[in-house]
Structure formats: structure tokens, C-alpha cells
Design a protein around this motif. Structure first.
Motif, PDB file in Angstrom:
ATOM      1  N   GLU A 166       0.858  -1.036  -0.176  1.00 44.98           N
ATOM      2  CA  GLU A 166      -0.307  -0.335  -0.140  1.00 44.98           C
ATOM      3  C   GLU A 166       1.472   0.876  -0.185  1.00 44.98           C
ATOM      4  O   GLU A 166       2.149   1.002   0.367  1.00 44.98           O
ATOM      5  CB  GLU A 166      -0.963  -0.143   1.252  1.00 44.98           C
ATOM      6  N   GLU A 167       0.727   2.105  -0.703  1.00 50.88           N
ATOM      7  CA  GLU A 167       1.322   3.706  -0.632  1.00 50.88           C
ATOM      8  C   GLU A 167       1.106   3.564   0.689  1.00 50.88           C
ATOM      9  O   GLU A 167       0.256   3.777   1.659  1.00 50.88           O
ATOM     10  CB  GLU A 167      -0.025   4.385  -1.751  1.00 50.88           C
ATOM     11  N   ASP A 168       2.597   5.182   1.719  1.00 47.38           N
ATOM     12  CA  ASP A 168       2.571   5.084   2.384  1.00 47.38           C
ATOM     13  C   ASP A 168       3.515   6.754   2.008  1.00 47.38           C
ATOM     14  O   ASP A 168       4.221   6.834   2.128  1.00 47.38           O
ATOM     15  CB  ASP A 168       3.816   4.384   3.129  1.00 47.38           C
ATOM     16  N   ASP A 169       2.749   7.753   2.924  1.00 47.86           N
ATOM     17  CA  ASP A 169       3.244   8.848   2.984  1.00 47.86           C
ATOM     18  C   ASP A 169       4.501   9.107   3.651  1.00 47.86           C
ATOM     19  O   ASP A 169       5.124  10.526   2.929  1.00 47.86           O
ATOM     20  CB  ASP A 169       1.743   9.757   3.423  1.00 47.86           C
ATOM     21  N   LYS A 194      11.803   1.598   6.066  1.00 46.73           N
ATOM     22  CA  LYS A 194      10.687   0.397   6.044  1.00 46.73           C
ATOM     23  C   LYS A 194      11.154  -0.757   5.360  1.00 46.73           C
ATOM     24  O   LYS A 194      11.318  -0.613   3.952  1.00 46.73           O
ATOM     25  CB  LYS A 194      10.132   1.075   5.585  1.00 46.73           C
ATOM     26  N   ALA A 195      11.113  -1.706   5.882  1.00 46.60           N
ATOM     27  CA  ALA A 195      11.269  -3.091   5.385  1.00 46.60           C
ATOM     28  C   ALA A 195      10.536  -4.030   5.079  1.00 46.60           C
ATOM     29  O   ALA A 195       9.192  -3.606   6.238  1.00 46.60           O
ATOM     30  CB  ALA A 195      12.163  -3.997   6.964  1.00 46.60           C
ATOM     31  N   HIS A 196      10.389  -4.840   4.565  1.00 49.73           N
ATOM     32  CA  HIS A 196       9.091  -5.115   4.354  1.00 49.73           C
ATOM     33  C   HIS A 196       9.834  -7.141   4.225  1.00 49.73           C
ATOM     34  O   HIS A 196      10.616  -7.177   3.412  1.00 49.73           O
ATOM     35  CB  HIS A 196       9.046  -5.323   2.506  1.00 49.73           C
ATOM     36  N   SER A 197       8.747  -7.899   4.946  1.00 50.27           N
ATOM     37  CA  SER A 197       9.527  -8.540   5.341  1.00 50.27           C
ATOM     38  C   SER A 197      10.293  -9.603   3.695  1.00 50.27           C
ATOM     39  O   SER A 197       8.802 -10.048   3.076  1.00 50.27           O
ATOM     40  CB  SER A 197       7.906  -9.203   6.244  1.00 50.27           C
ATOM     41  N   PRO A 198      11.162 -10.968   4.150  1.00 53.59           N
ATOM     42  CA  PRO A 198      10.931 -12.445   3.114  1.00 53.59           C
ATOM     43  C   PRO A 198      10.038 -13.250   3.058  1.00 53.59           C
ATOM     44  O   PRO A 198       9.449 -12.957   4.503  1.00 53.59           O
ATOM     45  CB  PRO A 198      12.755 -12.193   3.891  1.00 53.59           C
ATOM     46  N   GLY A 199      10.564 -14.117   1.997  1.00 52.99           N
ATOM     47  CA  GLY A 199       9.389 -15.285   2.301  1.00 52.99           C
ATOM     48  C   GLY A 199       9.970 -16.085   2.453  1.00 52.99           C
ATOM     49  O   GLY A 199      10.924 -15.596   3.556  1.00 52.99           O
ATOM     50  N   LEU A 200       9.493 -17.239   2.179  1.00 52.30           N
ATOM     51  CA  LEU A 200      10.611 -18.591   2.529  1.00 52.30           C
ATOM     52  C   LEU A 200      11.444 -18.185   2.192  1.00 52.30           C
ATOM     53  O   LEU A 200      12.084 -19.562   2.241  1.00 52.30           O
ATOM     54  CB  LEU A 200       9.268 -19.323   2.154  1.00 52.30           C
ATOM     55  N   GLY A 201      11.078 -18.678   0.748  1.00 52.01           N
ATOM     56  CA  GLY A 201      12.618 -18.468  -0.383  1.00 52.01           C
ATOM     57  C   GLY A 201      13.139 -19.844  -0.639  1.00 52.01           C
ATOM     58  O   GLY A 201      14.464 -20.290  -1.361  1.00 52.01           O
ATOM     59  N   GLY A 229       7.562 -16.171  -1.619  1.00 53.48           N
ATOM     60  CA  GLY A 229       8.449 -15.315  -2.090  1.00 53.48           C
ATOM     61  C   GLY A 229      10.457 -15.004  -2.141  1.00 53.48           C
ATOM     62  O   GLY A 229      10.470 -16.408  -0.921  1.00 53.48           O
ATOM     63  N   PRO A 230      11.210 -14.188  -2.881  1.00 59.21           N
ATOM     64  CA  PRO A 230      12.387 -14.655  -2.259  1.00 59.21           C
ATOM     65  C   PRO A 230      12.763 -14.832  -0.733  1.00 59.21           C
ATOM     66  O   PRO A 230      11.936 -14.003   0.173  1.00 59.21           O
ATOM     67  CB  PRO A 230      13.654 -13.475  -3.061  1.00 59.21           C
ATOM     68  N   ALA A 231      13.771 -15.256   0.064  1.00 58.55           N
ATOM     69  CA  ALA A 231      14.345 -14.790   0.875  1.00 58.55           C
ATOM     70  C   ALA A 231      14.973 -13.641   1.127  1.00 58.55           C
ATOM     71  O   ALA A 231      15.682 -13.446   2.268  1.00 58.55           O
ATOM     72  CB  ALA A 231      14.535 -16.552   1.805  1.00 58.55           C
ATOM     73  N   GLU A 232      14.237 -12.660   1.528  1.00 56.06           N
ATOM     74  CA  GLU A 232      15.100 -11.403   0.988  1.00 56.06           C
ATOM     75  C   GLU A 232      14.402 -10.320   1.420  1.00 56.06           C
ATOM     76  O   GLU A 232      13.096 -10.002   1.333  1.00 56.06           O
ATOM     77  CB  GLU A 232      16.060 -11.117   0.130  1.00 56.06           C
ATOM     78  N   THR A 233      14.988  -9.584   2.531  1.00 62.14           N
ATOM     79  CA  THR A 233      14.164  -8.192   3.444  1.00 62.14           C
ATOM     80  C   THR A 233      14.283  -7.102   2.141  1.00 62.14           C
ATOM     81  O   THR A 233      14.897  -6.685   1.800  1.00 62.14           O
ATOM     82  CB  THR A 233      14.654  -7.696   4.677  1.00 62.14           C
ATOM     83  N   VAL A 234      13.484  -6.802   1.531  1.00 60.05           N
ATOM     84  CA  VAL A 234      13.430  -5.618   0.754  1.00 60.05           C
ATOM     85  C   VAL A 234      12.903  -4.089   1.504  1.00 60.05           C
ATOM     86  O   VAL A 234      12.120  -3.965   1.920  1.00 60.05           O
ATOM     87  CB  VAL A 234      12.349  -5.493  -0.093  1.00 60.05           C
ATOM     88  N   PHE A 235      13.921  -2.638   1.654  1.00 58.30           N
ATOM     89  CA  PHE A 235      13.435  -2.023   1.813  1.00 58.30           C
ATOM     90  C   PHE A 235      13.353  -0.819   0.971  1.00 58.30           C
ATOM     91  O   PHE A 235      13.857  -0.620  -0.487  1.00 58.30           O
ATOM     92  CB  PHE A 235      15.290  -1.710   2.821  1.00 58.30           C
ATOM     93  N   VAL A 236      13.121   0.280   1.563  1.00 60.33           N
ATOM     94  CA  VAL A 236      12.559   1.203   1.219  1.00 60.33           C
ATOM     95  C   VAL A 236      12.812   3.121   1.542  1.00 60.33           C
ATOM     96  O   VAL A 236      12.263   2.901   3.328  1.00 60.33           O
ATOM     97  CB  VAL A 236      11.176   1.043   0.558  1.00 60.33           C
ATOM     98  N   GLN A 237      13.134   3.611   1.749  1.00 59.17           N
ATOM     99  CA  GLN A 237      13.629   5.117   1.991  1.00 59.17           C
ATOM    100  C   GLN A 237      13.496   6.390   2.212  1.00 59.17           C
ATOM    101  O   GLN A 237      12.986   6.140   0.602  1.00 59.17           O
ATOM    102  CB  GLN A 237      15.773   4.682   1.443  1.00 59.17           C
ATOM    103  N   ASN A 238      13.455   6.853   2.959  1.00 65.92           N
ATOM    104  CA  ASN A 238      12.750   7.991   2.941  1.00 65.92           C
ATOM    105  C   ASN A 238      14.048   8.859   2.599  1.00 65.92           C
ATOM    106  O   ASN A 238      15.034   9.115   3.774  1.00 65.92           O
ATOM    107  CB  ASN A 238      11.822   8.456   4.723  1.00 65.92           C
ATOM    108  N   GLU A 239      13.885   9.637   1.470  1.00 71.75           N
ATOM    109  CA  GLU A 239      15.068  10.150   1.195  1.00 71.75           C
ATOM    110  C   GLU A 239      15.123  11.368   2.324  1.00 71.75           C
ATOM    111  O   GLU A 239      16.421  12.114   2.669  1.00 71.75           O
ATOM    112  CB  GLU A 239      15.821  10.668   0.299  1.00 71.75           C
ATOM    113  N   GLU A 240      14.462  12.080   2.867  1.00 73.86           N
ATOM    114  CA  GLU A 240      14.439  13.247   3.762  1.00 73.86           C
ATOM    115  C   GLU A 240      14.882  13.021   5.319  1.00 73.86           C
ATOM    116  O   GLU A 240      15.833  13.908   5.669  1.00 73.86           O
ATOM    117  CB  GLU A 240      12.792  14.239   3.948  1.00 73.86           C
ATOM    118  N   ASN A 241      14.614  11.823   5.800  1.00 69.42           N
ATOM    119  CA  ASN A 241      15.070  11.546   6.780  1.00 69.42           C
ATOM    120  C   ASN A 241      16.169  10.897   7.506  1.00 69.42           C
ATOM    121  O   ASN A 241      16.971  10.106   8.278  1.00 69.42           O
ATOM    122  CB  ASN A 241      14.489  11.317   8.039  1.00 69.42           C
TER     123      ASN A 241
END
Length: 297
Positions: free
Chosen positions: A87-90, A121-128, A105-117
Motif C-alpha cells: 500500500e502507498e505510504d506517505d 521501511k522494511a518489507h518481510s522476506p518470504g520462504l525462499g 517469495g524470495p528470502a530477502e528483506t526489501v527496504f524503501v528509504q525515506n530520503e528526507e530523514n
């Protein structure tokens, strides 16, 4: 609960080592994201639970009784069941077409950065895992009026749940081809199947499967192609540990998206021993092999 969630896709006790992330996953997601993360489990369970229904093409009269172990391996190809769109995150600007792993899905944690601060934000890995395997015994009784009945049953004690995981199922098959196909070697078989996998107070999976199978039966050998419509539902109800202490409930209901299935198969009967194999296409792809013995015609 950490050791229970991986018994949901099949009775895969060998995969328990991956389950240490389960409580963490449930803290990662909630609402629609939680549903999107776990919903592929219903798809893979639905397809795999009905694998290996064929004992032989029931084309002629004559009593037979067979017992076999149905094993299957389920493969997930492509991205449809491996990823979902969060979902979108402000607070975080997701890149275009950003996807996070599902449970399959893959056993990899996916991160999205907030460039301002600089936070992420981490997204959980799958079974892989590349594939999942299962096994269940099946008893088949036939043929009466070119009809056979197959029963499945398995009980696995789960000490951490203070109960037992049960797999119960039944299938009835009838040769429609007897009414309009002149050749006794060929059959058009209708199969109706119901399967249930359940662990009391934790989860309950049930599935219905309608299959139409066209194939040829020789004295020792048969082969067939099939099309099917299938519907599965997975209900979950258990407690998990929250971040920061305490417990919360995971109560959800998931249905499969892969309603249609199709595949091919073949079997061999040698001196009472039977060897069958079939492949169910679409996503997921399920390869099943069955080894057992048969008494009678």
C-alpha cells in the motif's frame, strides 16, 4: 506458533527451520498487506491437495483395491505468487512498480528509504524455497458401475500446538465415456474431490475440486489429460507475540485465485505394484508421483 505456520502449505515438517520469522512477519504487516502476503498459501495448498487423484482410468467392471502414498512437489514460477504491491505510504516514496515478497517469495528483506530523514521501511522476506513437498496415503476402491472411491487420511501430532494436524479427503470418480465412447480403451472420467487439512484452534483449510479427465487404459499402462475447476479456503486463528511484548490474534480467511487447472499424467501397473505420475500446470505447477500396490483387476 512459529513452528505451525509452515505446516499450513502442506505437512512440510522439514521446512520448520524457516519459521523463526513468522512472528516478525505478522508484526511487519496488517490489514490488506497481511492478506496479500499470505494469500498465495491458499493457491498452493489448493493445487497440491488434489494432486495424484488418478489410480487408473476406471473403464471396466471388476473389483480392485489399491493403497498408495501420494507425494507431490509444488513449484512456483514467475512473479504472480511471489510478490505483491504494498500500500502507498506517505512517509516513503515507493519506486515505480515496487514489489515486496509474499510468503512464497524470495528470502530477502526489501527496504524503501525515506530520503528526507534517512530512515528505511522494511518489507518481510518470504520462504525462499524452490519447491514444497508433501505426502499422504490414499486408499481406492473400485470399480462398481465404472465408479471408484478414493479416501485419504493422515494425522501428525504437533506438540507445540497441543494437538494433531489432520488431513482428510475423499474423491469419487465415474466414467462418463461408457455412455457414448465405443472403444473400451478410452474413457472420459468425472472426478469430484474434497480435501481438508486442519489443526484445531489454529487453521482450517478445505477445498473442492471438479475434474474432467480423458485418457486411455491399456492392460498395464494408462495415460490421460485433464481440466479442473478448484476452490479452496484457508481460515487462520491463532495468537502471536507482538513487538514490545504481549500477544495479538491472527484471524484471517484466504481463498485461492487459481480456479482453473489442467495437466497430464500416466501410470503403470506391474504385478500388483502401481506407479503413477502427473503434472498440474498453471501457477503453481505441481508434480506428483504415487507408488503403491493393487489387488484385483
Amino acid at each position: 506458533m512459529k513452528k505451525l505456520i509452515l505446516t499450513v502449505p502442506f505437512l512440510y515438517l522439514s521446512s520448520i527451520l524457516h519459521a523463526q520469522l513468522v512472528d516478525d512477519v505478522l508484526n511487519f504487516y496488517s490489514g490488506t498487506e497481511q492478506e496479500a502476503y499470505f494469500s498465495p498459501v491458499a493457491d498452493i495448498m489448493t493445487s497440491a491437495s488434489h494432486a495424484g487423484l488418478v489410480d487408473r482410468m476406471p473403464l471396466e467392471e471388476g473389483f480392485h483395491l489399491s493403497f498408495k502414498i501420494v507425494t507431490s512437489a509444488s513449484f512456483v514460477f514467475g512473479d504472480q505468487l511471489k510478490y505483491f504491491n504494498p500500500e502507498e505510504d506517505d512517509n516513503y516514496n515507493y519506486p515505480a512498480n515496487f514489489q515486496a515478497p509474499t510468503f512464497l517469495g524470495p528470502a530477502e528483506t526489501v527496504f524503501v528509504q525515506n530520503e528526507e530523514n534517512g530512515t528505511a521501511k522494511a518489507h518481510s522476506p518470504g520462504l525462499g524455497t524452490r519447491y514444497l513437498t508433501s505426502g499422504v496415503p490414499q486408499l481406492t476402491i473400485g470399480n462398481f458401475a465404472q465408479t471408484s472411491v478414493a479416501l485419504r487420511g493422515l494425522i501428525v501430532p504437533i506438540k507445540s500446538a497441543d494437538g494433531s494436524l489432520t488431513w482428510l479427503g475423499g474423491t469419487i470418480q465415474h466414467n462418463l465415456g461408457q455412455y457414448f465412447i465405443e472403444s473400451a480403451d478410452w474413457g472420459l472420467v468425472l472426478a469430484l474431490s474434497y480435501q481438508q487439512v486442519k489443526l484445531k484452534n489454529h487453521f482450517d483449510f478445505s477445498s473442492q475440486h471438479v475434474q474432467l479427465r480423458f485418457g486411455k487404459q491399456k492392460e498395464k499402462f494408462h495415460y490421460q489429460a485433464f481440466l479442473a475447476y478448484q476452490n479452496g479456503k484457508l481460515n487462520t486463528d491463532f495468537e502471536y507475540e507482538k513487538n514490545g511484548g504481549g500477544q495479538d490474534k491472527f484471524i484471517n480467511s484466504y481463498t485461492n485465485n487459481n480456479k482453473l487447472a489442467g495437466g497430464i499424467g500416466a501410470g503403470l501397473n506391474l504385478s500388483g505394484f502401481t506407479l503413477n505420475s502427473d503434472i498440474t500446470f498453471l501457477n503453481p505447477t505441481v508434480v506428483s508421483a504415487q507408488l503403491g500396490f493393487m489387488i484385483g483387476k
